[in-house]
Design an enzyme around this catalytic site. Structure first.
Site: not given
Length: 158
Positions: A23, A61, A91, A93, A118
């Site tokens: 993504f 992710s 949103t 999300h 990370f």
């Protein structure tokens, strides 16, 4: 007094796993490129036939922790790098994905005693993500440096 630090001169002995989200692949591909460039310049074999670096692609992710966990069960790694890009939308999300991804990655790292870097960009806009993926600075390089340092440190401490 003992002082322990990671070493950048022994990078060529490390085994590195990379889990990366598809993504926002416009961003994640650039981060991966910077990451692999750094690893290669520090002596790791990043070729397709390499047995030093493995790359696992996941949908997003949110899936990074389970892929990292499964990867570490399959093979022994000195360090894993989790790469992704989460860009804030309209949103909530964004908040859920980044919260769960960060918690999951931390948990998997601690459970397996293997550092997981990370490398998930969290930005408000696509422009900010592009800047961090190579327009101004490629953070993939930084994530690889962190991996080299932490991988060698933990390897030396064990």
């Amino acid at each position: 007094m003992a002082i322990f630090e990671g070493s950048f001169t022994t990078a060529s002995t490390l085994k590195v796993g990379i889990v990366i989200a598809r993504f926002n692949d416009l961003i994640t591909n650039k981060i991966l490129s910077g990451c692999l460039d750094c690893l290669k310049r520090h002596g790791l074999d990043t070729s397709e036939l390499s047995n030093q670096v493995d790359i696992v692609w996941v949908p997003g992710s949110f899936e990074l922790p389970i892929a990292a966990k499964t990867l570490m069960k399959k093979k022994s790694y000195d360090v894993v790098i989790a790469l992704g890009a989460v860009i804030r939308g309209e949103t909530s999300h964004y908040d859920v994905v980044i919260s769960e991804a960060s918690k999951g990655i931390s948990q998997v790292s601690n459970e397996n005693n293997v550092p997981i870097i990370f490398g998930v960009l969290t930005t408000d806009t696509m422009q900010q993500a592009l800047e961090r993926a190579g327009i101004k600075n490629n953070l993939g390089w930084n994530y690889a440096l962190q991996a080299i340092e932490m991988g060698s440190l933990i390897k030396n401490l064990n």
